[in-house]
Design an enzyme around this catalytic site. Structure first.
Site, PDB file in Angstrom:
ATOM      1  N   ASP A 121       0.835  -1.206   0.000  1.00  0.00           N
ATOM      2  CA  ASP A 121       0.000   0.000   0.000  1.00  0.00           C
ATOM      3  C   ASP A 121       0.872   1.259   0.000  1.00  0.00           C
ATOM      4  OD1 ASP A 121      -2.438   1.341   0.054  1.00  0.00           O
ATOM      5  OD2 ASP A 121      -3.259   0.037   1.613  1.00  0.00           O
ATOM      6  N   TRP A 149      -2.650   3.133  -5.998  1.00  0.00           N
ATOM      7  CA  TRP A 149      -3.921   3.798  -6.349  1.00  0.00           C
ATOM      8  C   TRP A 149      -3.862   4.530  -7.694  1.00  0.00           C
ATOM      9  CZ3 TRP A 149      -2.276   6.799  -1.636  1.00  0.00           C
ATOM     10  CH2 TRP A 149      -2.327   6.029  -0.475  1.00  0.00           C
ATOM     11  N   GLY A 150      -2.829   4.284  -8.505  1.00  0.00           N
ATOM     12  CA  GLY A 150      -2.756   4.940  -9.813  1.00  0.00           C
ATOM     13  C   GLY A 150      -2.315   6.386  -9.787  1.00  0.00           C
ATOM     14  N   ASP A 205      -9.770   3.447  -4.008  1.00  0.00           N
ATOM     15  CA  ASP A 205     -10.488   2.241  -3.588  1.00  0.00           C
ATOM     16  C   ASP A 205     -11.876   2.132  -4.215  1.00  0.00           C
ATOM     17  OD1 ASP A 205      -8.263   2.038  -2.038  1.00  0.00           O
ATOM     18  OD2 ASP A 205      -9.305   1.969  -0.120  1.00  0.00           O
TER      19      ASP A 205
HETATM   20  C1  GAL Z   1      -6.070   1.248   1.005  1.00  0.00           C
HETATM   21  C2  GAL Z   1      -6.036   0.155  -0.025  1.00  0.00           C
HETATM   22  C3  GAL Z   1      -7.151  -0.808   0.279  1.00  0.00           C
HETATM   23  C4  GAL Z   1      -6.996  -1.371   1.678  1.00  0.00           C
HETATM   24  C5  GAL Z   1      -6.909  -0.208   2.653  1.00  0.00           C
HETATM   25  C6  GAL Z   1      -6.633  -0.632   4.076  1.00  0.00           C
HETATM   26  O1  GAL Z   1      -5.047   2.178   0.792  1.00  0.00           O
HETATM   27  O2  GAL Z   1      -6.168   0.729  -1.296  1.00  0.00           O
HETATM   28  O3  GAL Z   1      -7.179  -1.855  -0.686  1.00  0.00           O
HETATM   29  O4  GAL Z   1      -5.856  -2.192   1.753  1.00  0.00           O
HETATM   30  O5  GAL Z   1      -5.886   0.689   2.293  1.00  0.00           O
HETATM   31  O6  GAL Z   1      -6.779   0.488   4.911  1.00  0.00           O
END
Ligand code: GAL
Length: 540
Positions: free
Chosen positions: A157, A201-202, A223
């Site tokens: 992440d 996230w692109g 997301d």
């Molecule tokens: C986001 C990610 C999600 C999930 C989330 C957890 O940044 O894109 O898929 O892992 O964090 O908080």
């Protein structure tokens, strides 16, 4: 967080070739298939839940159709490292520990994935204040831990990537690629094949990172939820339009984990979501509570004809072909056996009959099989539920003749109300600031011998990328008027995440042309900006 922004990058060639060089680490050659808790349980999955869900993947027959990874998401990590600086798990979430969980998963015939973050901290907090640990600066040591615990997959992440206070940055002032490259190299040295799932996230357009793929898949968007909604599906579909050509064996666009089985989407919407993700070669990561999965959910997830699209050895994504604004979309792409998959999505909010026009995918005739039901179709007219889709495998296709266009450069038109020209890549002049009062009118347009309805082809630039839903997420609307007649709304997806790459050949059929060369085409939008236009073609 800005809902929209412009990425200022050095201008790149408009004749941009797809340099597709996938990560050659021996895993992730096909899109990953598995299960992850996040869309169903956020960060609250426990050891017992991981056990139950892993067992469900096997007992429900999901492993048998290809879902093989059981992946951790947020909540499994500790809030501090051990005295030697090593990564630790949360004893509360995983009392028996990660190696025991990995063994449990492996003993079921499944593969095991961990989750971390290339930031100072991971995204989430526990108890309101304590941060889960991040891996930035600890890549080699953390990967060594994951490998020794039995990890086969790591999702990485991007929270707190810039510093300890910048939580989620959609326009970070640093090279995020450097973080992920360090992780890739750590993984390459792990001594165990580990699939690398980049969750950036692109924001810095990882599909286009120079030098080839850094990871086996890269998230292309913010997301998918929560909350789960059709609007999120629409936002993500538009965001993949410019980068479908970057999917290749070993490196895929990740459209985010599946919402199939979760509330917020109708069955037809879930079916469309699943088929689109599959045909776009996104990883297919189930993210629902499998102990409560309905027959409908399992029918969608276990459709082996749709899964076969995803796992096709050619590894090419469907591409955007045609949008009939507010009516339907047509996407298609090649499969390894020489056939073509075509996906037609009903944008209408109600069930309707829809006739698929084969010419939209470049064919004059073909044999069609409906991949949702497996039936052969004599004709390509179907009844589609609201936001439902037709998924067709086309064989024995005959290529249709391609139309010839007369092109009218946007810069040759009459600009009014703030519309101005700008030069892109020192070579192309486009017209920007159309909309919000700005207009562009092309004159002396040839309506041919009989006028009437004409096929138009737009070449435009739209870099208006959106990380949260707007009225037109990752798209802009243009109102097109022929000879001053009623303006028709035409919805144009992004052409890139920057303002220097064209989308060529966006087609729309419009009535109202007169015979001869006295027609006008006016582009406008009273309440928003349109894309920037390079040229408009009118079919001869
Ligand atoms: C986001 C990610 C999600 C999930 C989330 C957890 O940044 O894109 O898929 O892992 O964090 O908080």
């Amino acid at each position: 967080m800005p809902s929209q922004w412009k990425l200022h990058k050095p201008l790149v060639s408009l004749a941009f070739p797809y340099v597709v060089a996938a990560l050659n680490n021996g895993v992730g050659v096909k899109p990953a298939m598995g299960w992850n808790p996040y869309n169903a349980f956020a960060c609250a999955a426990t050891e017992a839940m991981y056990h139950t869900q892993a067992q469900s993947v096997v007992s429900l027959g999901l492993l048998a159709v290809g879902y093989q990874y059981i992946n951790l998401d947020c909540g499994w990590q500790a809030t501090s490292r051990d005295s030697a600086g090593k990564f630790q798990w949360s004893n509360k979430t995983l009392p028996a520990g990660v190696p025991a969980l990995a063994t449990f998963v492996h003993n079921l015939g499944l593969k095991f994935g961990v989750y971390t973050d290339l930031g100072v901290f991971a995204c989430d907090t526990v108890g309101g204040t304590a941060h889960f640990i991040g891996s930035l600066g600890h890549e080699t040591s953390d990967v060594a831990s994951y490998a020794s615990w039995g990890a086969d997959y790591v999702k990485v992440d991007n929270c707190f990537a810039v510093n300890s206070t910048d939580f989620v940055d959609f326009d970070p002032p640093i090279s995020i690629k450097d973080h992920f490259t360090t992780m890739r190299d750590a993984l390459a040295a792990a001594g165990r094949p580990i699939l690398f799932s980049a969750c950036e996230w692109g924001v810095q357009d990882p599909a286009r990172w120079p030098g080839g793929s850094v990871a086996n898949s890269w998230r292309i968007s913010n997301d998918i939820g929560p909350p789960n909604s059709w609007d999120n599906i629409f936002r993500i579909m538009n965001q993949v339009v410019p980068i479908t050509g970057f999917a290749a064996p070993g490196g895929f666009n990740d459209l985010d984990m599946l919402e199939v089985g979760n509330s917020g989407l109708t069955t037809a919407e879930q079916q469309t979501h699943f088929a689109f993700w599959a045909a776009a070669k996104s990883p297919l990561i189930i993210s629902t509570d499998l102990t409560k999965a309905s027959t409908q959910t399992l029918n969608i997830l276990k459709n082996t004809r749709i899964i076969a699209l995803n796992q096709d050895s050619l590894g090419k994504s469907i591409a955007f072909k045609r949008r009939y604004t507010n009516d339907h979309d047509v996407w298609s792409g090649p499969l390894s056996d020489g056939s073509t998959v075509a996906l037609v999505i009903n944008w209408q909010d109600s069930s309707r009959s829809l006739t698929f026009n084969l010419a939209d995918v470049g064919f004059s005739s073909a044999t069609a099989t409906d991949l949702i039901t497996g039936t052969s179709l004599g004709k390509i007219t179907q009844t589609l539920a609201a936001h439902g889709s037709i998924v067709l495998k086309l064989t024995n296709a005959i290529t249709a003749p391609t139309p010839t266009f007369t092109f009218y450069p946007a810069a040759s038109g009459a600009l009014a109300g703030g519309a101005i020209t700008r030069v892109v890549n020192s070579s192309l002049t486009v017209v920007g600031f159309v909309g919000n009062g700005g207009t562009l009118t092309l004159s002396n347009v040839d309506g041919g011998a009989s006028g009437g309805t004409k096929l138009l082809s737009f070449d435009y630039i739209n870099g208006d990328v959106t990380f949260s839903n707007t009225a037109c997420s990752n798209c802009r609307n243009t109102l097109v008027s022929v000879n001053g007649g009623t303006a028709v709304q035409v919805q144009m997806p992004i052409s890139a995440q920057s303002w220097d790459i064209l989308l060529s050949g966006y087609m729309v059929s419009l009535p109202g042309f007169k015979p001869g060369k006295t027609n006008t085409i006016t582009l406008s939008n009273p309440s928003a900006f349109t894309p920037d236009f390079y040229r408009v073609g009118v079919a001869v």
